[in-house]
Design a protein around this motif. Structure first.
Motif, PDB file in Angstrom:
ATOM      1  N   TYR A 207      25.456  26.521   8.557  1.00 54.03           N
ATOM      2  CA  TYR A 207      24.704  26.161   7.364  1.00 54.03           C
ATOM      3  C   TYR A 207      23.346  25.540   7.705  1.00 54.03           C
ATOM      4  O   TYR A 207      22.382  25.696   6.953  1.00 54.03           O
ATOM      5  N   VAL A 208      23.259  24.827   8.829  1.00 54.51           N
ATOM      6  CA  VAL A 208      21.935  24.365   9.276  1.00 54.51           C
ATOM      7  C   VAL A 208      21.073  25.579   9.608  1.00 54.51           C
ATOM      8  O   VAL A 208      19.896  25.652   9.209  1.00 54.51           O
ATOM      9  N   ALA A 209      21.636  26.536  10.311  1.00 55.15           N
ATOM     10  CA  ALA A 209      20.890  27.745  10.655  1.00 55.15           C
ATOM     11  C   ALA A 209      20.431  28.503   9.417  1.00 55.15           C
ATOM     12  O   ALA A 209      19.341  29.085   9.393  1.00 55.15           O
ATOM     13  N   ALA A 210      21.256  28.487   8.368  1.00 54.06           N
ATOM     14  CA  ALA A 210      20.936  29.211   7.139  1.00 54.06           C
ATOM     15  C   ALA A 210      20.029  28.440   6.205  1.00 54.06           C
ATOM     16  O   ALA A 210      19.645  28.956   5.146  1.00 54.06           O
ATOM     17  N   GLY A 211      19.674  27.199   6.560  1.00 55.65           N
ATOM     18  CA  GLY A 211      18.811  26.393   5.697  1.00 55.65           C
ATOM     19  C   GLY A 211      19.536  25.743   4.538  1.00 55.65           C
ATOM     20  O   GLY A 211      18.900  25.166   3.653  1.00 55.65           O
ATOM     21  N   ARG A 212      20.859  25.781   4.534  1.00 57.16           N
ATOM     22  CA  ARG A 212      21.631  25.161   3.458  1.00 57.16           C
ATOM     23  C   ARG A 212      21.809  23.668   3.701  1.00 57.16           C
ATOM     24  O   ARG A 212      21.960  22.891   2.749  1.00 57.16           O
ATOM     25  N   LEU A 213      21.874  23.297   4.967  1.00 55.99           N
ATOM     26  CA  LEU A 213      21.879  21.902   5.389  1.00 55.99           C
ATOM     27  C   LEU A 213      20.640  21.663   6.238  1.00 55.99           C
ATOM     28  O   LEU A 213      20.157  22.577   6.913  1.00 55.99           O
ATOM     29  N   ASP A 214      20.165  20.437   6.250  1.00 53.94           N
ATOM     30  CA  ASP A 214      18.959  20.122   7.015  1.00 53.94           C
ATOM     31  C   ASP A 214      19.271  19.557   8.393  1.00 53.94           C
ATOM     32  O   ASP A 214      18.452  19.682   9.307  1.00 53.94           O
ATOM     33  N   ALA A 215      20.443  18.944   8.556  1.00 52.84           N
ATOM     34  CA  ALA A 215      20.844  18.425   9.864  1.00 52.84           C
ATOM     35  C   ALA A 215      22.341  18.160   9.853  1.00 52.84           C
ATOM     36  O   ALA A 215      22.953  17.958   8.792  1.00 52.84           O
ATOM     37  N   PHE A 216      22.921  18.156  11.055  1.00 51.59           N
ATOM     38  CA  PHE A 216      24.342  17.877  11.241  1.00 51.59           C
ATOM     39  C   PHE A 216      24.506  17.091  12.524  1.00 51.59           C
ATOM     40  O   PHE A 216      23.860  17.389  13.535  1.00 51.59           O
ATOM     41  N   TRP A 217      25.356  16.069  12.473  1.00 42.99           N
ATOM     42  CA  TRP A 217      25.696  15.341  13.698  1.00 42.99           C
ATOM     43  C   TRP A 217      27.191  15.078  13.725  1.00 42.99           C
ATOM     44  O   TRP A 217      27.835  14.934  12.690  1.00 42.99           O
ATOM     45  N   GLU A 218      27.736  15.040  14.935  1.00 43.47           N
ATOM     46  CA  GLU A 218      29.138  14.670  15.121  1.00 43.47           C
ATOM     47  C   GLU A 218      29.362  14.319  16.580  1.00 43.47           C
ATOM     48  O   GLU A 218      28.822  14.983  17.475  1.00 43.47           O
ATOM     49  N   ALA A 219      30.170  13.305  16.813  1.00 41.16           N
ATOM     50  CA  ALA A 219      30.518  12.884  18.170  1.00 41.16           C
ATOM     51  C   ALA A 219      31.904  13.385  18.542  1.00 41.16           C
ATOM     52  O   ALA A 219      32.759  13.599  17.688  1.00 41.16           O
ATOM     53  N   GLY A 220      32.118  13.573  19.848  1.00 42.55           N
ATOM     54  CA  GLY A 220      33.440  13.896  20.345  1.00 42.55           C
ATOM     55  C   GLY A 220      33.886  15.320  20.118  1.00 42.55           C
ATOM     56  O   GLY A 220      35.091  15.593  20.007  1.00 42.55           O
ATOM     57  N   LEU A 221      32.946  16.251  20.075  1.00 42.28           N
ATOM     58  CA  LEU A 221      33.290  17.659  19.887  1.00 42.28           C
ATOM     59  C   LEU A 221      33.663  18.305  21.222  1.00 42.28           C
ATOM     60  O   LEU A 221      33.680  17.659  22.261  1.00 42.28           O
ATOM     61  N   ASN A 222      33.939  19.592  21.179  1.00 37.51           N
ATOM     62  CA  ASN A 222      34.260  20.372  22.372  1.00 37.51           C
ATOM     63  C   ASN A 222      33.413  21.640  22.379  1.00 37.51           C
ATOM     64  O   ASN A 222      32.851  22.048  21.353  1.00 37.51           O
ATOM     65  N   LEU A 223      33.360  22.277  23.534  1.00 39.02           N
ATOM     66  CA  LEU A 223      32.548  23.492  23.663  1.00 39.02           C
ATOM     67  C   LEU A 223      32.928  24.531  22.623  1.00 39.02           C
ATOM     68  O   LEU A 223      32.057  25.152  21.999  1.00 39.02           O
ATOM     69  N   TRP A 224      34.234  24.749  22.404  1.00 36.94           N
ATOM     70  CA  TRP A 224      34.645  25.797  21.469  1.00 36.94           C
ATOM     71  C   TRP A 224      34.268  25.471  20.029  1.00 36.94           C
ATOM     72  O   TRP A 224      34.154  26.368  19.205  1.00 36.94           O
ATOM     73  N   ASP A 225      34.072  24.183  19.709  1.00 41.99           N
ATOM     74  CA  ASP A 225      33.651  23.809  18.359  1.00 41.99           C
ATOM     75  C   ASP A 225      32.224  24.258  18.059  1.00 41.99           C
ATOM     76  O   ASP A 225      31.898  24.566  16.909  1.00 41.99           O
ATOM     77  N   VAL A 226      31.370  24.248  19.074  1.00 38.49           N
ATOM     78  CA  VAL A 226      29.931  24.335  18.825  1.00 38.49           C
ATOM     79  C   VAL A 226      29.216  25.467  19.540  1.00 38.49           C
ATOM     80  O   VAL A 226      28.035  25.711  19.278  1.00 38.49           O
ATOM     81  N   ALA A 227      29.896  26.179  20.448  1.00 37.76           N
ATOM     82  CA  ALA A 227      29.198  27.167  21.277  1.00 37.76           C
ATOM     83  C   ALA A 227      28.453  28.186  20.429  1.00 37.76           C
ATOM     84  O   ALA A 227      27.258  28.456  20.646  1.00 37.76           O
ATOM     85  N   ALA A 228      29.118  28.781  19.458  1.00 47.61           N
ATOM     86  CA  ALA A 228      28.474  29.779  18.607  1.00 47.61           C
ATOM     87  C   ALA A 228      27.461  29.142  17.669  1.00 47.61           C
ATOM     88  O   ALA A 228      26.345  29.654  17.483  1.00 47.61           O
ATOM     89  N   GLY A 229      27.828  28.015  17.067  1.00 45.45           N
ATOM     90  CA  GLY A 229      26.965  27.391  16.065  1.00 45.45           C
ATOM     91  C   GLY A 229      25.651  26.881  16.599  1.00 45.45           C
ATOM     92  O   GLY A 229      24.610  26.993  15.935  1.00 45.45           O
ATOM     93  N   LEU A 230      25.672  26.304  17.794  1.00 46.58           N
ATOM     94  CA  LEU A 230      24.419  25.805  18.362  1.00 46.58           C
ATOM     95  C   LEU A 230      23.438  26.939  18.617  1.00 46.58           C
ATOM     96  O   LEU A 230      22.232  26.792  18.400  1.00 46.58           O
TER      97      LEU A 230
END
Length: 271
Positions: A207-230
């Protein structure tokens, strides 16, 4: 990134075509399981406040089998413990990002699938099977969203430049949450339009990539949570870092449209 590159060019890459098809089929499997009887969820705990369902395990097995059959020399890393050693390439997957939602019959969850070449993510797909949306990106090749019956649309982050005009998102990783993770939430809520938590880090990043959200933060994630999204965020023109604004050497993640990045960092790290 080549601005003239089309989505058809993107799909001419066999890895991209495979990933798009596989993520879509995995999403269909999730929806079939979601529509089944409540007993089919087979909810278990794999840690305090950390659920796993039949769907997590079945879809991960499906992803691993498909990758192994198509690319037998590729590695695999999945959230639910599936591991396969490989050479130059490794697929990184979260078969069900939003397990707690799924277990409680909240229809917000995704499949996240990425391809890693050595240490670099080169391809990412996030599938939202409920809304039938597919977010895809290739390193240096752009990012798109696919919706049923619509022409693929190039993704671009928002142009929001003031926190006062922003919509943010965050998430909380169960028992990993510490007080310093919660403090910024109250600060943001006094300034921004709102802070959302859908329960899926992959969806927030899409949703950040799509411009629906302006920013996202989260601590304690893992590679599989974010690899595609980043990768989606980067290819849509956004910025990613750790929550201190530095290189992403941990999985305490901040992703934004770029315009708000320093302002978000300042709030996250205020004493």
């Amino acid at each position: 990134m080549d601005a003239d590159r089309t989505f058809e060019d993107f799909l001419s890459d066999p890895y991209a075509a495979f990933a798009v098809d596989l993520a879509r089929r995995a999403g269909e499997r999730l929806m079939a399981l979601f529509a089944g009887a409540a007993a089919d969820k087979e909810i278990r705990l794999k840690g305090p406040a950390n659920l796993v369902t039949r769907a997590d395990r079945e879809v991960e097995a499906f992803l691993l089998q498909a990758v192994t059959a198509r690319f037998p020399d590729h590695g695999y890393l999945g959230e639910e413990g599936a591991r396969r050693p490989g050479g130059e390439f490794r697929w990184v997957a979260d078969p069900l990002d939003g397990t707690t939602n799924f277990a409680h019959r909240v229809p917000v969850f995704t499949v996240s699938l990425a391809l890693q070449r050595r240490d670099e993510i080169v391809l990412g797909v996030v599938c939202d099977p409920v809304l039938r949306e597919l977010f895809v990106a290739g390193r240096g090749r752009g990012a798109w969203v696919l919706q049923d019956g619509a022409v693929p649309r190039r993704l671009e982050v928002s142009v929001t430049a003031r926190l006062e005009d922003a919509l943010l998102a965050t998430g909380f990783s169960g028992t990993k949450v510490r007080p310093e993770h919660l403090r910024p939430l109250g600060r943001f809520l006094q300034v921004v339009h709102g802070v959302r938590n859908t329960g899926s880090a992959a969806l927030h990043l899409a949703y950040v990539a799509a411009g629906r959200l302006d920013a996202f933060w989260e601590a304690g994630l893992n590679l599989w949570d974010v690899a595609a999204g980043l990768l989606l965020v980067e290819e849509a023109g956004g910025r990613v870092s750790d929550i201190h604004g530095g290189p992403l050497r941990s999985w305490d993640v901040l992703a934004s449209n770029g315009h708000l990045h320093e302002a978000v960092v300042a709030v996250l790290n205020a004493p």
